[in-house]
Design a protein around this motif. Structure first.
Motif, PDB file in Angstrom:
ATOM      1  N   GLY A   1       0.812  -1.206   0.000  1.00 13.88           N
ATOM      2  CA  GLY A   1       0.000   0.000   0.000  1.00 13.88           C
ATOM      3  C   GLY A   1       0.839   1.246   0.000  1.00 13.88           C
ATOM      4  N   TRP A   2       0.257   2.313   0.535  1.00 12.17           N
ATOM      5  CA  TRP A   2       0.878   3.629   0.553  1.00 12.17           C
ATOM      6  C   TRP A   2       1.247   4.023   1.986  1.00 12.17           C
ATOM      7  CZ3 TRP A   2      -2.798   2.015  -2.725  1.00 12.17           C
ATOM      8  CH2 TRP A   2      -2.656   2.319  -4.080  1.00 12.17           C
ATOM      9  N   VAL A   3       2.305   4.770   2.118  1.00 11.79           N
ATOM     10  CA  VAL A   3       2.662   5.323   3.429  1.00 11.79           C
ATOM     11  C   VAL A   3       1.719   6.496   3.694  1.00 11.79           C
ATOM     12  CG1 VAL A   3       4.431   6.462   4.815  1.00 11.79           C
ATOM     13  CG2 VAL A   3       5.067   4.620   3.221  1.00 11.79           C
ATOM     14  N   HIS A   4       0.832   6.307   4.654  1.00 12.24           N
ATOM     15  CA  HIS A   4      -0.155   7.345   4.968  1.00 12.24           C
ATOM     16  C   HIS A   4       0.474   8.432   5.838  1.00 12.24           C
ATOM     17  CE1 HIS A   4      -4.195   8.891   5.222  1.00 12.24           C
ATOM     18  NE2 HIS A   4      -4.168   8.891   6.549  1.00 12.24           N
ATOM     19  N   THR A   5       1.117   8.005   6.928  1.00 16.42           N
ATOM     20  CA  THR A   5       1.845   8.931   7.797  1.00 16.42           C
ATOM     21  C   THR A   5       3.080   8.215   8.333  1.00 16.42           C
ATOM     22  OG1 THR A   5       0.548   8.251   9.729  1.00 16.42           O
ATOM     23  CG2 THR A   5      -0.214  10.217   8.552  1.00 16.42           C
ATOM     24  N   ARG A   6       4.046   9.009   8.784  1.00 11.70           N
ATOM     25  CA  ARG A   6       5.249   8.456   9.423  1.00 11.70           C
ATOM     26  C   ARG A   6       5.504   9.206  10.729  1.00 11.70           C
ATOM     27  NH1 ARG A   6      11.559   8.420   7.166  1.00 11.70           N
ATOM     28  NH2 ARG A   6      12.488   8.396   9.260  1.00 11.70           N
TER      29      ARG A   6
ATOM     30  N   ASP B   1      -4.141  13.217   4.289  1.00 12.93           N
ATOM     31  CA  ASP B   1      -4.815  12.856   5.539  1.00 12.93           C
ATOM     32  C   ASP B   1      -5.378  14.062   6.279  1.00 12.93           C
ATOM     33  OD1 ASP B   1      -2.324  13.879   6.217  1.00 12.93           O
ATOM     34  OD2 ASP B   1      -2.135  12.637   8.004  1.00 12.93           O
ATOM     35  N   SER B   2      -5.379  15.240   5.644  1.00  9.36           N
ATOM     36  CA  SER B   2      -5.904  16.419   6.318  1.00  9.36           C
ATOM     37  C   SER B   2      -7.428  16.403   6.327  1.00  9.36           C
ATOM     38  CB  SER B   2      -5.415  17.693   5.621  1.00  9.36           C
ATOM     39  OG  SER B   2      -6.060  18.842   6.170  1.00  9.36           O
ATOM     40  N   PRO B   3      -8.059  16.733   7.455  1.00  7.86           N
ATOM     41  CA  PRO B   3      -9.525  16.797   7.491  1.00  7.86           C
ATOM     42  C   PRO B   3     -10.066  18.003   6.724  1.00  7.86           C
ATOM     43  CG  PRO B   3      -8.615  17.537   9.591  1.00  7.86           C
ATOM     44  CD  PRO B   3      -7.457  17.032   8.777  1.00  7.86           C
ATOM     45  N   GLN B   4      -9.203  18.961   6.430  1.00 13.05           N
ATOM     46  CA  GLN B   4      -9.626  20.157   5.701  1.00 13.05           C
ATOM     47  C   GLN B   4      -9.446  19.954   4.202  1.00 13.05           C
ATOM     48  OE1 GLN B   4     -11.072  22.714   7.286  1.00 13.05           O
ATOM     49  NE2 GLN B   4     -10.794  21.576   9.183  1.00 13.05           N
ATOM     50  N   ASP B   5     -10.459  20.353   3.438  1.00  8.82           N
ATOM     51  CA  ASP B   5     -10.356  20.260   1.985  1.00  8.82           C
ATOM     52  C   ASP B   5      -9.412  21.318   1.442  1.00  8.82           C
ATOM     53  OD1 ASP B   5     -12.011  18.128   1.680  1.00  8.82           O
ATOM     54  OD2 ASP B   5     -13.783  19.308   1.146  1.00  8.82           O
TER      55      ASP B   5
ATOM     56  N   ARG C   1      -7.685   9.377  -2.955  1.00  7.43           N
ATOM     57  CA  ARG C   1      -7.036   8.587  -1.907  1.00  7.43           C
ATOM     58  C   ARG C   1      -7.580   8.930  -0.521  1.00  7.43           C
ATOM     59  NH1 ARG C   1      -0.559   8.833  -3.563  1.00  7.43           N
ATOM     60  NH2 ARG C   1      -0.787   7.912  -5.655  1.00  7.43           N
ATOM     61  N   ARG C   2      -8.242  10.072  -0.399  1.00  4.82           N
ATOM     62  CA  ARG C   2      -8.748  10.495   0.899  1.00  4.82           C
ATOM     63  C   ARG C   2      -9.916   9.617   1.324  1.00  4.82           C
ATOM     64  NH1 ARG C   2     -10.937  15.502  -0.320  1.00  4.82           N
ATOM     65  NH2 ARG C   2     -11.035  16.083   1.866  1.00  4.82           N
ATOM     66  N   GLN C   3     -10.039   9.418   2.622  1.00  2.92           N
ATOM     67  CA  GLN C   3     -11.039   8.498   3.162  1.00  2.92           C
ATOM     68  C   GLN C   3     -12.457   8.891   2.750  1.00  2.92           C
ATOM     69  OE1 GLN C   3     -10.276   5.690   4.924  1.00  2.92           O
ATOM     70  NE2 GLN C   3     -12.439   5.143   4.848  1.00  2.92           N
ATOM     71  N   ARG C   4     -12.763  10.164   2.817  1.00  3.54           N
ATOM     72  CA  ARG C   4     -14.113  10.620   2.462  1.00  3.54           C
ATOM     73  C   ARG C   4     -14.444  10.285   1.016  1.00  3.54           C
ATOM     74  NH1 ARG C   4     -15.050  16.986   1.624  1.00  3.54           N
ATOM     75  NH2 ARG C   4     -16.972  16.925   0.407  1.00  3.54           N
ATOM     76  N   MET C   5     -13.501  10.542   0.116  1.00  2.00           N
ATOM     77  CA  MET C   5     -13.758  10.297  -1.297  1.00  2.00           C
ATOM     78  C   MET C   5     -13.816   8.797  -1.582  1.00  2.00           C
ATOM     79  SD  MET C   5     -14.210  13.282  -2.245  1.00  2.00           S
ATOM     80  CE  MET C   5     -14.485  12.915  -3.972  1.00  2.00           C
ATOM     81  N   LYS C   6     -12.977   8.041  -0.898  1.00  2.00           N
ATOM     82  CA  LYS C   6     -13.014   6.587  -1.060  1.00  2.00           C
ATOM     83  C   LYS C   6     -14.362   6.045  -0.601  1.00  2.00           C
ATOM     84  CE  LYS C   6     -11.183   3.834   1.940  1.00  2.00           C
ATOM     85  NZ  LYS C   6     -10.210   3.150   2.819  1.00  2.00           N
ATOM     86  N   ASN C   7     -14.858   6.531   0.527  1.00  2.00           N
ATOM     87  CA  ASN C   7     -16.158   6.082   1.033  1.00  2.00           C
ATOM     88  C   ASN C   7     -17.277   6.419   0.055  1.00  2.00           C
ATOM     89  OD1 ASN C   7     -15.000   5.056   3.334  1.00  2.00           O
ATOM     90  ND2 ASN C   7     -15.552   6.788   4.636  1.00  2.00           N
TER      91      ASN C   7
END
Length: 476
Positions: free
Chosen positions: A21-26, A112-116, A131-137
């Motif tokens: 997968g992708w590195v989301h955060t480190r 991963d920012s909650p702000q658009d 890739r953002r969770q909202r758009m994926k959902n």
């Protein structure tokens, strides 16, 4: 080793797995490196420690959105380290082997920012926005709604039938996209505003129950929350009444909501029905919002609006125009009562509104040639044009057309309401801007002189075109 998707890792405590997968955060804590790995199914914490030296050393180079493959052992997290916010929050993966499959530039906005970020930059880099969770959902739920629709109609014996995208001009109100017919100089196809004529011809063909998840196209001027291409749930039935159509659609919407959105409440079942006259008199709208609490996104207030007008007077065109489309059956009682006053005629037409938006619209269709001819005359269509544009329909009606009716829904609108999104662009994977530009693909664009010549197109002298495109051979 075979890949395990992230959501399955929780079942494999104590086992070795491979995830991709992708590195989301480190996050670095001393010498220990933590990353959240993201795939379509979710997030997983991965720990790189110095005791697995090659993996740990390579992990030092990881940045957000790098694409990686990791092998290691799944461990249960200590109780104080459990993250209840994600399904995999009770486990973590010890990174024992790491492969960087692809590096990534720094994204133009934080995934991963909650702000658009601004909408234009999101549309330009839509593949990152998705890739953002909202758009994926939104994408996943759109898929589930479409599947539920297909399963529902299949269970009722409907046939899913594809209709052509290259066709001839239709009389449905909006401007059409035109496509030059290269092999027929001077002639053009259009992209369909809807499959209206084809689905009626399918009823003449004896298909009886048809549906389609149809792509439709309208070359409209900028009009708020509209798209030049959109998706329609298209339905047609033979030997059917308005009541039967309403029942089919109503049961579908209830099933979709109850199966996919159990947290939402349908305010009234069966759905209330208002005549067009009642809706306009009481709510000054033909798509009234009947929610008791209009701020409650989980309240769904469906409402049928029936007995729509057949015609309305257009001041711009200085004539009567069809409210739905010219294939809608007029109310036969009104025709008999006021034969010379068509603006008084009701139609066997109906809409289904949801929370103040029209989501379905349909009608019983004209299946008799004499009535269709009369409607065209009222609309001011000359006989020569009737034959040229609709001769195929009138001829079909002379070969035993059954009584039939149908309805169509704006899929994008339904999904946006159920997903609590402010506009339909948020539930379309690759939408266009309000002025019909695709910022990601840079479309529309200039085409080459050779292509234009082959299509027998020449730009008008008043069209500014300062770009010259020289065409080169491209691979098929």
């Amino acid at each position: 080793m075979e890949r395990t998707i992230v959501e399955e890792v929780i079942k494999k405590v104590g086992q070795k797995v491979k995830v991709c997968g992708w590195v989301h955060t480190r996050r670095d804590h001393g010498k220990i490196i933590f990353i959240d790995l993201r795939d379509r199914s979710g997030l997983l914490q991965v720990v790189f420690a110095p005791n697995f030296a090659p993996a740990h050393e390579l992990a030092n180079s990881l940045r957000s959105e790098y694409v990686v493959a990791i092998e290691g052992t799944v461990n249960a997290r200590p109780e104080k380290m459990i993250n209840e916010k994600i399904p995999t929050g009770k486990v973590e993966l010890v990174g024992e082997a790491l492969e960087i499959l692809n590096e990534a530039k720094t994204p133009p906005f934080e995934i991963d920012s909650p702000q658009d970020a601004g909408e234009e930059i999101r549309l330009k880099y839509r593949y990152l926005d998705l890739r953002r969770q909202r758009m994926k959902n939104n994408t996943i739920m759109r898929h589930k709604i479409i599947k539920a629709v297909r399963d529902y109609f299949d269970h009722l014996g409907f046939l899913e039938i594809e209709t052509p995208v290259l066709t001839k001009g239709t009389p449905e109100g909006a401007r059409e996209f035109i496509v030059p017919a290269r092999l027929w100089p001077g002639k053009f196809y259009v992209l369909p505003q809807s499959p209206q004529q084809f689905k009626q011809l399918l009823m003449v063909a004896g298909m009886e129950k048809y549906f389609q998840i149809a792509r439709c196209f309208r070359d409209e001027d900028t009009r708020g929350d509209r798209q030049a291409e959109f998706t329609q749930i298209d339905v047609e039935m033979s030997f059917v009444s308005q009541e039967e159509i309403w029942q089919v659609v109503e049961a579908l919407m209830i099933e979709v909501v109850e199966k996919l959105y159990p947290q939402k409440i349908i305010s009234q079942k069966p759905f209330p029905r208002l005549t067009y006259a009642e809706a306009m008199a009481k709510y000054q709208s033909d798509k009234p919002d009947l929610r008791k609490d209009k701020k409650n996104a989980d309240e769904l207030a469906f409402c049928w609006v029936i007995d729509m007008p057949m015609f309305k007077y257009s001041a711009a065109e200085k004539k009567a125009v069809a409210v739905h489309h010219p294939f809608t059956m007029p109310n036969l009682e009104d025709m008999a009562k006021s034969p010379d006053e068509p603006l008084k005629w009701r139609a066997y037409g109906y809409d289904l509104a949801l929370n103040g938006s029209e989501i379905w619209g349909g009608s019983i269709r004209i299946h008799r040639r004499d009535i269709q001819q009369k409607v065209f005359e009222i609309l001011g269509v000359k006989q020569e044009e009737i034959e040229r544009r609709f001769g195929h329909m009138l001829e079909a009606f002379s070969y035993g057309a059954p009584p039939h009716g149908g309805i169509a829904a704006g899929l994008d609108r339904i999904v946006s309401i159920l997903q609590d999104e402010p506009n339909i662009r948020e539930v379309i994977v690759f939408p266009k801007t309000g002025d019909n530009r695709d910022l990601m693909m840079a479309a529309p664009n200039i085409i080459g002189k050779k292509t234009m010549k082959e299509a027998h197109i020449e730009l008008a002298s008043d069209v500014e075109n300062n770009e010259t495109v020289e065409e080169t051979a491209t691979a098929d």
